[in-house]
Design a protein around this motif. Structure first.
Motif, PDB file in Angstrom:
ATOM      1  N   LEU A 253       0.825  -1.205   0.000  1.00  0.00           N
ATOM      2  CA  LEU A 253       0.000   0.000   0.000  1.00  0.00           C
ATOM      3  C   LEU A 253       0.862   1.259   0.000  1.00  0.00           C
ATOM      4  N   PHE A 254       1.943   1.234   0.787  1.00  0.00           N
ATOM      5  CA  PHE A 254       2.785   2.430   0.861  1.00  0.00           C
ATOM      6  C   PHE A 254       3.482   2.694  -0.469  1.00  0.00           C
ATOM      7  N   LEU A 255       3.961   1.640  -1.120  1.00  0.00           N
ATOM      8  CA  LEU A 255       4.649   1.835  -2.398  1.00  0.00           C
ATOM      9  C   LEU A 255       3.676   2.280  -3.489  1.00  0.00           C
ATOM     10  N   LEU A 256       2.459   1.749  -3.481  1.00  0.00           N
ATOM     11  CA  LEU A 256       1.454   2.214  -4.441  1.00  0.00           C
ATOM     12  C   LEU A 256       1.116   3.684  -4.195  1.00  0.00           C
ATOM     13  N   PHE A 257       1.013   4.031  -2.934  1.00  0.00           N
ATOM     14  CA  PHE A 257       0.770   5.436  -2.591  1.00  0.00           C
ATOM     15  C   PHE A 257       1.900   6.330  -3.105  1.00  0.00           C
ATOM     16  N   SER A 258       3.146   5.897  -2.880  1.00  0.00           N
ATOM     17  CA  SER A 258       4.280   6.731  -3.277  1.00  0.00           C
ATOM     18  C   SER A 258       4.391   6.878  -4.788  1.00  0.00           C
ATOM     19  N   LYS A 259       3.803   5.954  -5.546  1.00  0.00           N
ATOM     20  CA  LYS A 259       3.867   6.059  -7.005  1.00  0.00           C
ATOM     21  C   LYS A 259       2.721   6.890  -7.578  1.00  0.00           C
ATOM     22  N   PHE A 260       1.532   6.735  -7.047  1.00  0.00           N
ATOM     23  CA  PHE A 260       0.367   7.363  -7.680  1.00  0.00           C
ATOM     24  C   PHE A 260      -0.132   8.611  -6.953  1.00  0.00           C
ATOM     25  N   PHE A 261       0.368   8.868  -5.764  1.00  0.00           N
ATOM     26  CA  PHE A 261      -0.011  10.070  -5.036  1.00  0.00           C
ATOM     27  C   PHE A 261       1.241  10.915  -4.800  1.00  0.00           C
ATOM     28  N   PRO A 262       1.104  12.252  -4.726  1.00  0.00           N
ATOM     29  CA  PRO A 262       2.270  13.094  -4.398  1.00  0.00           C
ATOM     30  C   PRO A 262       2.726  12.829  -2.964  1.00  0.00           C
ATOM     31  N   VAL A 263       3.944  12.322  -2.821  1.00  0.00           N
ATOM     32  CA  VAL A 263       4.406  11.874  -1.507  1.00  0.00           C
ATOM     33  C   VAL A 263       4.830  13.037  -0.615  1.00  0.00           C
ATOM     34  N   ILE A 264       5.091  14.200  -1.221  1.00  0.00           N
ATOM     35  CA  ILE A 264       5.414  15.418  -0.468  1.00  0.00           C
ATOM     36  C   ILE A 264       4.256  16.402  -0.639  1.00  0.00           C
ATOM     37  N   ASN A 265       3.894  17.083   0.420  1.00  0.00           N
ATOM     38  CA  ASN A 265       2.817  18.066   0.340  1.00  0.00           C
ATOM     39  C   ASN A 265       3.344  19.309  -0.374  1.00  0.00           C
ATOM     40  N   MET A 266       3.100  19.382  -1.689  1.00  0.00           N
ATOM     41  CA  MET A 266       3.656  20.466  -2.503  1.00  0.00           C
ATOM     42  C   MET A 266       3.153  21.828  -2.038  1.00  0.00           C
ATOM     43  N   ALA A 267       1.868  21.905  -1.754  1.00  0.00           N
ATOM     44  CA  ALA A 267       1.281  23.196  -1.397  1.00  0.00           C
ATOM     45  C   ALA A 267       1.931  23.777  -0.149  1.00  0.00           C
ATOM     46  N   GLU A 268       2.186  22.932   0.840  1.00  0.00           N
ATOM     47  CA  GLU A 268       2.769  23.438   2.089  1.00  0.00           C
ATOM     48  C   GLU A 268       4.260  23.714   1.938  1.00  0.00           C
ATOM     49  N   VAL A 269       4.965  22.839   1.228  1.00  0.00           N
ATOM     50  CA  VAL A 269       6.404  23.044   1.067  1.00  0.00           C
ATOM     51  C   VAL A 269       6.689  24.343   0.304  1.00  0.00           C
ATOM     52  N   LYS A 270       5.835  24.664  -0.653  1.00  0.00           N
ATOM     53  CA  LYS A 270       6.041  25.908  -1.408  1.00  0.00           C
ATOM     54  C   LYS A 270       5.954  27.136  -0.511  1.00  0.00           C
ATOM     55  N   SER A 271       5.204  27.026   0.568  1.00  0.00           N
ATOM     56  CA  SER A 271       5.043  28.174   1.462  1.00  0.00           C
ATOM     57  C   SER A 271       6.286  28.467   2.291  1.00  0.00           C
ATOM     58  N   ILE A 272       7.230  27.523   2.343  1.00  0.00           N
ATOM     59  CA  ILE A 272       8.439  27.759   3.148  1.00  0.00           C
ATOM     60  C   ILE A 272       9.689  27.858   2.291  1.00  0.00           C
ATOM     61  N   ILE A 273       9.516  27.831   0.972  1.00  0.00           N
ATOM     62  CA  ILE A 273      10.676  27.853   0.090  1.00  0.00           C
ATOM     63  C   ILE A 273      11.552  29.072   0.332  1.00  0.00           C
ATOM     64  N   LYS A 274      10.957  30.235   0.418  1.00  0.00           N
ATOM     65  CA  LYS A 274      11.765  31.456   0.486  1.00  0.00           C
ATOM     66  C   LYS A 274      12.567  31.557   1.779  1.00  0.00           C
ATOM     67  N   SER A 275      12.045  30.968   2.827  1.00  0.00           N
ATOM     68  CA  SER A 275      12.730  31.124   4.110  1.00  0.00           C
ATOM     69  C   SER A 275      13.608  29.946   4.469  1.00  0.00           C
ATOM     70  N   SER A 276      13.534  28.860   3.682  1.00  0.00           N
ATOM     71  CA  SER A 276      14.274  27.687   4.108  1.00  0.00           C
ATOM     72  C   SER A 276      15.253  27.167   3.076  1.00  0.00           C
ATOM     73  N   SER A 277      15.151  27.608   1.825  1.00  0.00           N
ATOM     74  CA  SER A 277      16.051  27.077   0.805  1.00  0.00           C
ATOM     75  C   SER A 277      17.470  27.538   1.066  1.00  0.00           C
ATOM     76  N   SER A 278      18.421  26.696   0.676  1.00  0.00           N
ATOM     77  CA  SER A 278      19.825  27.015   0.932  1.00  0.00           C
ATOM     78  C   SER A 278      20.427  27.921  -0.138  1.00  0.00           C
ATOM     79  N   LYS A 279      19.659  28.159  -1.223  1.00  0.00           N
ATOM     80  CA  LYS A 279      20.199  28.965  -2.314  1.00  0.00           C
ATOM     81  C   LYS A 279      20.206  30.443  -1.949  1.00  0.00           C
TER      82      LYS A 279
END
Length: 456
Positions: free
Chosen positions: A428-454
């Motif tokens: 079930l976990f591997l099927l989830f990781s293939k067909f569903f986005p395993v990282i919450n894109m919407a939330e991660v985008k909200s911290i990009i500016k303050s957390s990216s190393s670039k």
């Protein structure tokens, strides 16, 4: 301009932009499965099929194929049940409690942790039904049927029925919480889809998400409500599981320390399993920039804290067993008799796996290392399984009647049913990781500016 703290490790590395996040996560869903993913799903399916044979034989022949006897009527089945329920704790803890505390480091790991919760509870739910022997009557016996059906089968005084309500409520809230969080990301995949089937499937799953400010406002409001509902459930569900034991009179079970001790142990084992899965997903799905050394260290710190609570509980149980002076307490899972008796191997496996080896995480070099963290997380999972085995089997094997003392020896069907749930969980976990986005894109985008190393 992106800002990088000089004292805090970035939560997203590699100088990712908002567009990069979408590309990196959607690529896993849209592209062909990798060879490593195919190998993983093949191994999981083999385990599932081997275990399915054991389940078939169990249903066909009855629970006589297990190694149970008149003294030990619960053994591997309830051990596995409690173990899986405990593993399901960390997912909702990461999502709900850390959300309420505004912990940004949860954003890269909460999606996989929530999925782990759902799948772990499904695996746990297999065992009460199978333990009844007649699976097709399981739901009839477990559910609170009205008296119009005839005799009232359900005993509302039994903590076993409280389990039904607690776990089903926990599963329902966790499932809704997980799905609500997926909707914005489903919409992103829908908008990128190039074929009709993908567009239709992800369009249906996204519930017509339009990305408007009003929609986002409602989404965040619902997320907070669900987090508020889920938080007390994290504490209540394993507390009620512990009542299965604490309300009995068996030596070693009748203990008031069990509720807080079970909750701490569940978080301890749940975080260990989250760490195991995330470190595997990090390599298989190439998520090194999103699951960083900082995430691993913070999870290890929580493991240190909850492991310390568990160790104190062990010491308390050992002391109380000796202090009571009751000779039967000398055979409980935390006693001198347990350390030197026929189950001494299980006792010392618990001590080594849950106290000694996790104790090395106090060293920063070990808790920030991916390989040692992965190994220790697996050791903790093994140790927490032994803890449940010791509580259940060891205490049952030495009750108040010396004439009924007996040993439990597992059969291949005991092992096979456990393998079945392991295969089910990882499939079930591997099927989830293939067909569903395993990282919450919407939330991660909200911290990009303050957390990216670039740095620009």
């Amino acid at each position: 301009m992106q800002v990088t703290s000089s004292v805090r490790e970035p939560l997203v590395t590699g100088g990712k932009t908002v567009h990069d996040v979408t590309e990196d996560i959607c690529r896993q869903v849209e592209g062909k499965p990798s060879k490593s993913w195919m190998l993983g799903i093949a191994v999981s399916l083999v385990a599932l099929l081997i275990g399915a044979y054991a389940v078939f034989m169990l249903v066909w022949e009855g629970i006589g194929v297990w190694g149970l006897n008149k003294t030990i009527g619960w053994a591997w089945d309830i051990t596995n049940f409690v173990w899986w329920v405990g593993i399901g704790h960390a997912g909702t803890l990461i999502s709900a409690i850390l959300l309420l505390f505004r912990q940004k480091w949860r954003m890269s790991i909460n999606r996989a942790a929530e999925a782990m919760t759902i799948f772990a509870v499904i695996c746990a739910a297999c065992f009460p039904g199978l333990h009844m022997g007649r699976l097709w009557l399981g739901f009839y016996w477990a559910l609170p049927l009205p008296n119009t059906f005839g005799s009232l089968w359900v005993n509302f005084n039994s903590p076993l029925l409280w389990d039904v309500f607690a776990i089903s409520t926990y599963f329902t809230v966790s499932l809704v919480f997980w799905y609500i969080g997926l909707i914005p990301d489903f919409a992103s995949i829908r908008d990128r889809a190039t074929n009709k089937i993908s567009k239709m499937v992800y369009g249906t799953l996204s519930f017509g998400w339009d990305g408007a400010a009003k929609t986002w406002g409602r989404y965040e409001f619902v997320a907070l409500i669900l987090a508020g509902l889920a938080t007390p459930l994290v504490l209540s569900v394993h507390t009620i599981v512990s009542f299965d034991f604490a309300t009995s009179v068996i030596p070693g079970w009748h203990s008031t320390i069990f509720p807080p001790y079970f909750v701490a142990g569940a978080i301890f084992s749940g975080f260990a399993m989250v760490l195991t899965l995330l470190l595997i997903a990090r390599k298989l799905l190439k998520l090194e920039d999103y699951i960083t050394r900082e995430h691993v260290e913070l999870m290890n710190i929580i493991i240190i804290v909850t492991g310390g609570v568990v160790a104190i509980a062990y010491a308390t149980e050992f002391f109380i067993g000796w202090y009571t002076g009751v000779e039967y307490e000398n055979y409980t899972y935390m006693s001198y008799g347990a350390a030197t008796g026929p189950y001494a191997w299980a006792f010392w496996a618990l001590i080594i796996c849950n106290i000694i080896i996790p104790g090395t995480l106090w060293f920063k070099q070990i808790r920030t290392n991916f390989i040692t963290s992965f190994i220790i997380s697996i050791v903790i999972n093994i140790g927490m399984w032994f803890e449940r085995f010791d509580i259940i089997v060891m205490c049952l094997s030495r009750d108040y009647l010396p004439s009924s003392w007996a040993m439990f020896y597992p059969t291949i069907y005991d092992v096979g049913v456990y393998v079945f749930t392991l295969g089910l969980f990882f499939t079930l976990f591997l099927l989830f990781s293939k067909f569903f986005p395993v990282i919450n894109m919407a939330e991660v985008k909200s911290i990009i500016k303050s957390s990216s190393s670039k740095k620009n």
